[in-house]
Design an enzyme around this catalytic site. Structure first.
Site, PDB file in Angstrom:
ATOM      1  N   GLY B  72      44.942  31.387  29.348  1.00 39.50           N
ATOM      2  CA  GLY B  72      46.272  30.776  29.321  1.00 39.50           C
ATOM      3  C   GLY B  72      47.066  31.064  30.581  1.00 39.50           C
ATOM      4  O   GLY B  72      47.771  30.186  31.104  1.00 39.50           O
ATOM      5  N   SER B  73      46.963  32.267  31.096  1.00 42.56           N
ATOM      6  CA  SER B  73      47.757  32.630  32.278  1.00 42.56           C
ATOM      7  C   SER B  73      47.380  31.780  33.483  1.00 42.56           C
ATOM      8  O   SER B  73      48.249  31.311  34.218  1.00 42.56           O
ATOM      9  CB  SER B  73      47.578  34.108  32.616  1.00 42.56           C
ATOM     10  OG  SER B  73      48.165  34.909  31.615  1.00 42.56           O
ATOM     11  N   ASN B 153      55.597  33.759  21.571  1.00 45.85           N
ATOM     12  CA  ASN B 153      54.563  34.718  21.213  1.00 45.85           C
ATOM     13  C   ASN B 153      55.085  35.924  20.447  1.00 45.85           C
ATOM     14  O   ASN B 153      54.354  36.561  19.703  1.00 45.85           O
ATOM     15  CB  ASN B 153      53.811  35.181  22.470  1.00 45.85           C
ATOM     16  CG  ASN B 153      54.741  35.621  23.570  1.00 45.85           C
ATOM     17  OD1 ASN B 153      55.694  34.911  23.912  1.00 45.85           O
ATOM     18  ND2 ASN B 153      54.484  36.778  24.127  1.00 45.85           N
ATOM     19  N   GLN B 181      50.133  30.003  21.739  1.00 41.76           N
ATOM     20  CA  GLN B 181      50.325  30.476  20.361  1.00 41.76           C
ATOM     21  C   GLN B 181      50.274  29.350  19.349  1.00 41.76           C
ATOM     22  O   GLN B 181      50.110  29.594  18.154  1.00 41.76           O
ATOM     23  CB  GLN B 181      51.689  31.194  20.241  1.00 41.76           C
ATOM     24  CG  GLN B 181      51.804  32.458  21.041  1.00 41.76           C
ATOM     25  CD  GLN B 181      51.038  33.617  20.428  1.00 41.76           C
ATOM     26  OE1 GLN B 181      50.743  33.644  19.233  1.00 41.76           O
ATOM     27  NE2 GLN B 181      50.698  34.597  21.252  1.00 41.76           N
ATOM     28  N   SER B 201      44.579  28.891  25.142  1.00 40.02           N
ATOM     29  CA  SER B 201      43.711  30.046  25.322  1.00 40.02           C
ATOM     30  C   SER B 201      42.744  30.161  24.149  1.00 40.02           C
ATOM     31  O   SER B 201      43.097  29.809  23.019  1.00 40.02           O
ATOM     32  CB  SER B 201      44.594  31.288  25.405  1.00 40.02           C
ATOM     33  OG  SER B 201      43.804  32.442  25.315  1.00 40.02           O
ATOM     34  N   GLY B 202      41.550  30.666  24.408  1.00 37.94           N
ATOM     35  CA  GLY B 202      40.537  30.750  23.358  1.00 37.94           C
ATOM     36  C   GLY B 202      40.742  31.881  22.370  1.00 37.94           C
ATOM     37  O   GLY B 202      40.522  31.727  21.169  1.00 37.94           O
ATOM     38  N   HIS B 203      41.189  33.030  22.874  1.00 39.08           N
ATOM     39  CA  HIS B 203      41.138  34.225  22.012  1.00 39.08           C
ATOM     40  C   HIS B 203      42.243  34.292  20.972  1.00 39.08           C
ATOM     41  O   HIS B 203      42.243  35.189  20.140  1.00 39.08           O
ATOM     42  CB  HIS B 203      41.103  35.501  22.866  1.00 39.08           C
ATOM     43  CG  HIS B 203      42.386  35.850  23.528  1.00 39.08           C
ATOM     44  ND1 HIS B 203      43.175  36.879  23.089  1.00 39.08           N
ATOM     45  CD2 HIS B 203      43.022  35.307  24.581  1.00 39.08           C
ATOM     46  CE1 HIS B 203      44.245  36.969  23.875  1.00 39.08           C
ATOM     47  NE2 HIS B 203      44.163  36.020  24.772  1.00 39.08           N
ATOM     48  N   THR B 239      31.586  28.825  38.895  1.00 44.53           N
ATOM     49  CA  THR B 239      30.566  28.477  37.908  1.00 44.53           C
ATOM     50  C   THR B 239      31.163  28.593  36.510  1.00 44.53           C
ATOM     51  O   THR B 239      31.833  29.580  36.198  1.00 44.53           O
ATOM     52  CB  THR B 239      29.353  29.411  38.062  1.00 44.53           C
ATOM     53  OG1 THR B 239      28.821  29.204  39.357  1.00 44.53           O
ATOM     54  CG2 THR B 239      28.293  29.125  37.013  1.00 44.53           C
ATOM     55  N   CYS B 326      59.087  51.193  25.216  1.00 40.42           N
ATOM     56  CA  CYS B 326      57.936  52.071  25.341  1.00 40.42           C
ATOM     57  C   CYS B 326      56.631  51.317  25.313  1.00 40.42           C
ATOM     58  O   CYS B 326      55.640  51.764  25.852  1.00 40.42           O
ATOM     59  CB  CYS B 326      57.956  53.115  24.242  1.00 40.42           C
ATOM     60  SG  CYS B 326      59.142  54.392  24.600  1.00 40.42           S
TER      61      CYS B 326
END
Lengths: 142, 396
Positions: B72-73, B153, B181, B201-203, B239, B326
């Site tokens: 995605g980035s 997100n 998302q 994005s795939g994940h 590739t 944090c």
């Protein structure tokens, strides 16, 4: 970022947590904007820190450094406690991730703030003994 | 640890078994380079084409409009920098986005600001939803791009993309949406919704990490981001990551096959979770209650800090995430929570639980059981909580 086992131990099982009913010195440092507030309670008798406790709003490292710092000053004289550095607290915890160093600075400052309060309560100007308690440098990043 | 509940599906998802099975032969059997002429190269080539068809179908696009990327980035960077380079050269140096985009968009437009572009950051109001009329009002003659995420997100709010797309089309401005998302959770049709560029994005949809795609409307030729060989019609060199491309194809087909059915089930779990968690005193749900992704629940608990909360949840077998400083690696809490107007001290105490296809009602019950005592434990040691309670007593 990963915490050492000691940090996790002190976070999961914090020592000396809570409010000390008969404290004669209380110090609070940090602010909610940064996400960390530490409050240290000490009970001083004959120049010795007989008992100590803390309350902390903050991350895992903030809780662990508070807990470790209380253990390190319990039973110590005020002069000894004032010599405790953030570095010593970090070393005792087997290190902290770089972004968490400011938590150990807060722990050192919280002790100083509590001792200052004790001196103020007994009518002694704390400034020559404790010195200025600066802001945490990390808080000036933004 | 008796039970492990993965409630961080907005961060990443478990790769589905069918995706893994589909990918495996491309490591050891059909491992050829898709650019090669011999049969195992051509098998790989055919598999990439098939995956491209699946991605195109899921978006209502044509195959020639889909370009595989590393994620995605990269797709965001390519779309935004590509439009900026193309139209910036014609004097169009104004970009419209929102205050709460993913950093892949936010940092990209900020980099362009340094190169002389002007960026308008639209407000997302307290519910985390952009007003389409604000988009219309912000468009200027020199606007080259509107880039607004499909769904946020962190707080999961779904943006009025079809309306924004229509406005951009009417005004002749290019429209990009980061749909990382949203794909598989919201019905997307790039033609009906007037989307010129879309990142995915795939994940996030049970596919592998390190693979994504950019949809780029036919006729819109952007300068390349990655130069080199002639892969992806000469528009994205390197590739092809064949196993991952195959995995993405299967994952997106599965995710988009029955969006209403899948999301209805996840939503039931999410709603039960929200109901349980909001029983905790001084807790709140961040982001619009209705217009949000089916699995997203984002809360704030006053008086406590998010990282401590995550650590204790982890001890109790629950994986979630937080927008506290944090966990962000800086001293400021999440820009998303600040964008919806939360004060710093409340934003530090945030918790995102994002449910997905593998969660069950048992998981929700487990979270509902372990979370309240954890919040209480942290409040018991929090000087900030003492102040909140004191102020409450004084005001009564």
């Amino acid at each position: 970022m990963a915490y050492s086992e000691k940090v996790m131990d002190h976070f999961a099982h914090p020592r000396n947590v809570g409010e000390l009913a008969d404290a004669n010195g209380v110090g609070e440092v940090g602010n909610s904007r940064c996400g960390d507030i530490m409050k240290m309670f000490i009970k001083v008798k004959d120049n010795v820190i007989e008992d100590v406790s803390f309350k902390t709003f903050g991350c895992g490292a903030a809780v662990a450094t508070s807990s470790m710092a209380t253990e390190m000053i319990k039973g110590k004289t005020l002069d000894e406690a004032l010599k405790l550095t953030n570095k010593a607290v970090m070393e005792a915890l087997d290190g902290l991730p770089p972004v968490k160093v400011h938590c150990s600075v807060l722990a050192e400052q919280a002790i100083k703030a509590a001792i200052s309060d004790y001196y103020t309560r007994i009518g002694i100007d704390p400034l020559p003994i404790v010195g200025e308690i600066g802001d945490c440098e990390a808080c000036h990043v933004h | 640890m008796d039970r492990f509940v993965y409630a961080d599906n907005a961060a990443t998802t478990r790769v589905s078994d069918s995706v893994v099975q589909a990918m495996l032969p491309f490591f050891t059997e059909h491992y050829g380079n898709p650019s090669s002429l011999y049969h195992i190269g051509q098998e790989a080539h055919a598999a990439v084409d098939e995956a491209r068809e699946k991605v195109a179908k899921a978006l209502g696009a044509a195959e020639q409009e889909i370009f595989f990327t590393s994620g995605g980035s990269e797709a965001d960077n390519w779309a935004i920098k590509g439009v900026a380079r193309k139209l910036g050269a014609q004097g169009k140096k104004h970009i419209i986005t929102t205050k709460f985009e993913h950093h892949a968009v936010l940092h990209t437009v900020q980099a362009l600001e340094k190169e002389g572009f002007e960026v308008t950051y639209l407000d997302v109001y307290h519910n985390g939803v952009v007003h389409p009329e604000d988009v219309a009002a912000a468009i200027r003659p020199d606007t080259c791009l509107v880039t607004i995420m499909y769904a946020n997100n962190e707080i999961g709010t779904i943006q009025p993309v079809p309306q924004i797309g229509r406005i951009c089309k009417d005004k002749g401005v290019l429209f990009h949406t980061d749909a990382v998302q949203a794909v598989g959770q919201v019905e997307i049709d790039v033609k009906d919704q007037c989307i010129d560029l879309l990142s995915l994005s795939g994940h996030k949809l049970h596919g592998p990490k390190g693979i994504g795609a950019l949809y780029c409307r036919r006729g819109l030729r952007l300068p390349n981001l990655i130069e080199g060989g002639a892969q992806e019609s000469g528009r994205r060199a390197g590739t092809e990551n064949v196993p991952s491309i195959v995995g993405l194809g299967v994952a997106i087909e599965e995710a988009c096959r029955d969006i209403p059915g899948r999301t209805r089930e996840i939503k039931k779990l999410r709603d039960a979770l929200i109901e349980e968690v909001l029983k905790i005193p001084r807790s709140r749900l961040n982001g619009d209650r209705e217009q949000r992704l089916c699995g997203n629940a984002n809360f704030c608990f006053e008086g406590i800090e998010g990282e401590s909360l995550l650590l204790l949840l982890d001890f109790n077998g629950v994986a979630g995430s937080s927008g506290s400083a944090c966990t962000s690696g800086s001293l400021d809490p999440s820009h998303v929570l600040l964008a919806i107007g939360l004060p710093h001290e409340i934003a530090h105490g945030s918790l995102r639980l994002s449910l997905g296809d593998y969660n069950t009602m048992e998981d929700v019950r487990h979270i509902a059981e372990v979370l309240p005592p954890i919040v209480q434990r942290l409040r018991d040691m929090s000087p900030l909580w003492d102040e909140i309670i004191k102020a409450e007593k004084e005001s009564n």
